[in-house]
Design a protein around this motif. Structure first.
Motif, PDB file in Angstrom:
ATOM      1  N   GLN A 166       0.819  -1.212   0.000  1.00 51.39           N
ATOM      2  CA  GLN A 166       0.000   0.000   0.000  1.00 51.39           C
ATOM      3  C   GLN A 166       0.855   1.266   0.000  1.00 51.39           C
ATOM      4  O   GLN A 166       0.612   2.186  -0.774  1.00 51.39           O
ATOM      5  CB  GLN A 166      -0.936   0.004   1.218  1.00 51.39           C
ATOM      6  N   ALA A 167       1.851   1.301   0.885  1.00 51.22           N
ATOM      7  CA  ALA A 167       2.673   2.505   1.001  1.00 51.22           C
ATOM      8  C   ALA A 167       3.875   2.509   0.067  1.00 51.22           C
ATOM      9  O   ALA A 167       4.538   3.535  -0.093  1.00 51.22           O
ATOM     10  CB  ALA A 167       3.150   2.666   2.450  1.00 51.22           C
ATOM     11  N   LYS A 168       4.185   1.350  -0.543  1.00 51.38           N
ATOM     12  CA  LYS A 168       5.291   1.238  -1.505  1.00 51.38           C
ATOM     13  C   LYS A 168       6.639   1.607  -0.894  1.00 51.38           C
ATOM     14  O   LYS A 168       7.470   2.253  -1.545  1.00 51.38           O
ATOM     15  CB  LYS A 168       5.027   2.105  -2.743  1.00 51.38           C
ATOM     16  N   CYS A 169       6.871   1.185   0.328  1.00 47.09           N
ATOM     17  CA  CYS A 169       8.138   1.499   0.991  1.00 47.09           C
ATOM     18  C   CYS A 169       9.291   0.748   0.333  1.00 47.09           C
ATOM     19  O   CYS A 169       9.168  -0.433  -0.006  1.00 47.09           O
ATOM     20  CB  CYS A 169       8.069   1.125   2.468  1.00 47.09           C
ATOM     21  N   GLU A 170      10.405   1.423   0.172  1.00 45.09           N
ATOM     22  CA  GLU A 170      11.565   0.823  -0.480  1.00 45.09           C
ATOM     23  C   GLU A 170      12.268  -0.204   0.398  1.00 45.09           C
ATOM     24  O   GLU A 170      12.831  -1.180  -0.113  1.00 45.09           O
ATOM     25  CB  GLU A 170      12.566   1.922  -0.860  1.00 45.09           C
ATOM     26  N   GLN A 171      12.256   0.003   1.707  1.00 42.79           N
ATOM     27  CA  GLN A 171      13.020  -0.858   2.623  1.00 42.79           C
ATOM     28  C   GLN A 171      12.221  -1.018   3.908  1.00 42.79           C
ATOM     29  O   GLN A 171      11.490  -0.115   4.318  1.00 42.79           O
ATOM     30  CB  GLN A 171      14.382  -0.214   2.912  1.00 42.79           C
ATOM     31  N   ILE A 172      12.364  -2.195   4.555  1.00 39.00           N
ATOM     32  CA  ILE A 172      11.647  -2.479   5.792  1.00 39.00           C
ATOM     33  C   ILE A 172      12.631  -2.544   6.956  1.00 39.00           C
ATOM     34  O   ILE A 172      13.725  -3.106   6.846  1.00 39.00           O
ATOM     35  CB  ILE A 172      10.870  -3.807   5.687  1.00 39.00           C
ATOM     36  N   PHE A 173      12.216  -1.964   8.066  1.00 34.62           N
ATOM     37  CA  PHE A 173      13.026  -1.918   9.286  1.00 34.62           C
ATOM     38  C   PHE A 173      12.173  -2.462  10.432  1.00 34.62           C
ATOM     39  O   PHE A 173      11.133  -1.907  10.750  1.00 34.62           O
ATOM     40  CB  PHE A 173      13.425  -0.469   9.571  1.00 34.62           C
ATOM     41  N   PHE A 174      12.608  -3.553  11.052  1.00 40.42           N
ATOM     42  CA  PHE A 174      11.954  -4.094  12.242  1.00 40.42           C
ATOM     43  C   PHE A 174      12.641  -3.479  13.455  1.00 40.42           C
ATOM     44  O   PHE A 174      13.789  -3.756  13.739  1.00 40.42           O
ATOM     45  CB  PHE A 174      12.061  -5.616  12.247  1.00 40.42           C
ATOM     46  N   LYS A 175      11.921  -2.610  14.145  1.00 43.36           N
ATOM     47  CA  LYS A 175      12.492  -1.856  15.274  1.00 43.36           C
ATOM     48  C   LYS A 175      12.146  -2.528  16.601  1.00 43.36           C
ATOM     49  O   LYS A 175      10.990  -2.769  16.904  1.00 43.36           O
ATOM     50  CB  LYS A 175      11.923  -0.424  15.259  1.00 43.36           C
ATOM     51  N   TYR A 176      13.203  -2.819  17.380  1.00 43.92           N
ATOM     52  CA  TYR A 176      13.020  -3.307  18.741  1.00 43.92           C
ATOM     53  C   TYR A 176      13.908  -2.497  19.658  1.00 43.92           C
ATOM     54  O   TYR A 176      14.645  -1.598  19.208  1.00 43.92           O
ATOM     55  CB  TYR A 176      13.318  -4.809  18.847  1.00 43.92           C
ATOM     56  N   CYS A 177      13.846  -2.780  20.940  1.00 44.85           N
ATOM     57  CA  CYS A 177      14.533  -1.946  21.917  1.00 44.85           C
ATOM     58  C   CYS A 177      16.050  -2.076  21.807  1.00 44.85           C
ATOM     59  O   CYS A 177      16.577  -3.146  21.491  1.00 44.85           O
ATOM     60  CB  CYS A 177      14.080  -2.326  23.323  1.00 44.85           C
ATOM     61  N   SER A 178      16.748  -1.000  22.117  1.00 46.66           N
ATOM     62  CA  SER A 178      18.211  -1.014  22.081  1.00 46.66           C
ATOM     63  C   SER A 178      18.798  -1.882  23.187  1.00 46.66           C
ATOM     64  O   SER A 178      20.003  -2.143  23.183  1.00 46.66           O
ATOM     65  CB  SER A 178      18.760   0.412  22.192  1.00 46.66           C
ATOM     66  N   THR A 179      17.977  -2.342  24.124  1.00 47.38           N
ATOM     67  CA  THR A 179      18.428  -3.338  25.093  1.00 47.38           C
ATOM     68  C   THR A 179      17.911  -4.730  24.734  1.00 47.38           C
ATOM     69  O   THR A 179      17.933  -5.642  25.564  1.00 47.38           O
ATOM     70  CB  THR A 179      17.994  -2.971  26.528  1.00 47.38           C
ATOM     71  N   PHE A 180      17.460  -4.896  23.490  1.00 45.27           N
ATOM     72  CA  PHE A 180      17.120  -6.209  22.942  1.00 45.27           C
ATOM     73  C   PHE A 180      16.184  -6.975  23.873  1.00 45.27           C
ATOM     74  O   PHE A 180      16.418  -8.138  24.218  1.00 45.27           O
ATOM     75  CB  PHE A 180      18.401  -7.025  22.710  1.00 45.27           C
TER      76      PHE A 180
END
Length: 425
Positions: free
Chosen positions: A77-91
């Motif tokens: 739908q949004a035609k995003c070029e790249q996907i980023f799965f964001k989680y906490c910086s303390t994993f």
């Protein structure tokens, strides 16, 4: 306009965290607060779209389904070029946690054999060296995160954690190679791919280390990690001066401001922030037993809030507790039941206060933030000025309410006071 990055965040504070860093580095960003569907309007004229899920500690099948659905919407739908799965910086993810399974599912959905693992956020003391995650120079499992009520972190070795959670093999790009620059990083990525490595962990000791990483991974379909990499991706795209954007973005005015602070996090820093605020403003601790058994408790808390003077610092309702008290609460009521009861009461309180004209909500804790924004009916947020690294002011695009959604260990000790001091600047 092409949307350069579609971000799937596993909680609400993590979503505002990365959105804020990208705004500070020149990108236009909109944050969506619900899992999108075919009726969701695609934001226009933005560089990145951030979808806030509540998938960090839910059952793994739910986390996978929500993340894959968000990925499909961002791509189709949004035609995003790249996907980023964001989680906490303390994993924040135990041996049976969701980061690995969600990463596997997104790799399959995107048709790729490898994903980047980059949780580092050095500006907030989160660094990765020799594949081990540190918090302010201490190994993750010795930093206080081993006491997390939902996701206790007992192993700092990201390669071990990923391989225990996931189906594939983990590999590492050492700090020495990172600091040699983009070309060397690209060579290491190619070598690891030949070795059938699925999860590429990257060392990062300083914020500057993130720039060559971002440059080297622009063509990878799937990135995963913390907000530091999001900041670097925006920076190399816009050419902004690195680290110079701290003043960008709007913030609340001091006019007609009715504010409440809710703290559900039990992190080390949030405990310090609550203790600091107790010395200067009205505060009230939640009773978990009342949360569970008193149907009038939310109304009683809302009444207490309204009885406090609104001319001074805002009142604070908190469930934040040090590890020894938290342990006793969990032993008495059960960890999941206690956490759920507290969140539900917080959600009821903000609904009651919203009806009484409260328009500014300062929230500590990812789970608490998720419950609050859902209770307020918030759909989309615009990203404003930073209060602290990773914690921007955000504004509900429909109601114009302002919110600060703070991850547990983020912010300085006087965070609650400082956020309010920004009103009158």
């Amino acid at each position: 306009m092409t949307v350069k990055l579609g971000v799937i965040a596993d909680d609400f504070t993590g979503a505002t965290d990365i959105a804020g860093f990208m705004v500070q580095n020149g990108w236009r960003v909109v944050q969506l607060l619900n899992e999108p569907d075919e009726n969701t309007v695609v934001p226009q004229d933005v560089d990145a779209i951030v979808i806030s899920l509540k998938s960090r500690s839910c059952p793994v099948d739910e986390a996978i389904n929500a993340s894959v659905n968000a990925c499909n919407w961002l791509k189709q739908q949004a035609k995003c070029e790249q996907i980023f799965f964001k989680y906490c910086s303390t994993f924040d993810s135990t041996e049976k946690g969701n980061i690995g399974p969600v990463t596997d599912a997104l790799m399959k959905q995107l048709g790729t054999q490898k994903a980047l693992i980059c949780p580092a956020l050095p500006i907030n003391g989160r660094t990765v060296v020799h594949g081990h995650l540190f918090v302010n120079g201490q190994l993750l499992n010795e930093s206080g995160m081993q006491h997390h009520p939902v996701t206790p972190m007992t192993d700092a070795n990201l390669l071990r954690v990923m391989e225990k959670q996931s189906e594939g093999k983990a590999g590492l790009i050492w700090l020495a190679d990172i600091q040699l620059g983009r070309d060397v990083i690209e060579q290491r990525l190619a070598t690891l791919a030949e070795q059938d490595v699925s999860y590429v962990i990257v060392d990062s000791l300083t914020m500057d280390d993130l720039l060559p990483i971002a440059s080297a991974v622009k063509s990878m379909p799937l990135l995963t990690g913390g907000s530091g990499l999001g900041a670097a991706l925006a920076n190399i795209d816009t050419g902004c001066e690195w680290g110079a954007g701290a003043g960008r973005g709007r913030k609340p005015s001091g006019h007609d401001r009715k504010t409440i602070i809710l703290s559900g996090s039990c992190s080390v820093m949030t405990n310090k922030q609550v203790q600091n605020y107790q010395q200067i403003a009205p505060t009230k601790v939640l009773d978990v037993g009342e949360c569970l058994h008193n149907p009038q408790y939310a109304q009683q808390l809302a009444n207490w809030v309204q009885q406090q003077k609104i001319t001074g610092l805002a009142p604070l309702l908190y469930a934040t507790q040090p590890p020894e008290i938290l342990k006793k609460i969990q032993e008495t009521y059960g960890a999941e039941l206690a956490s759920s009861a507290v969140e539900n009461v917080f959600g009821e309180v903000v609904k009651l206060l919203q009806a009484q004209g409260y328009n500014t909500f300062i929230i500590a804790g990812g789970e608490t933030s998720g419950k609050v924004v859902q209770s307020l009916g918030t759909q989309q947020l615009s990203i404003g000025a930073p209060i602290a690294p990773g914690v921007p002011w955000v504004q509900d695009l429909t109601s114009s309410h302002w919110l600060a959604l703070k991850s547990g260990n983020f912010g300085q000790e006087n965070f609650f006071q400082y956020a309010q001091e920004m009103f009158n600047e």
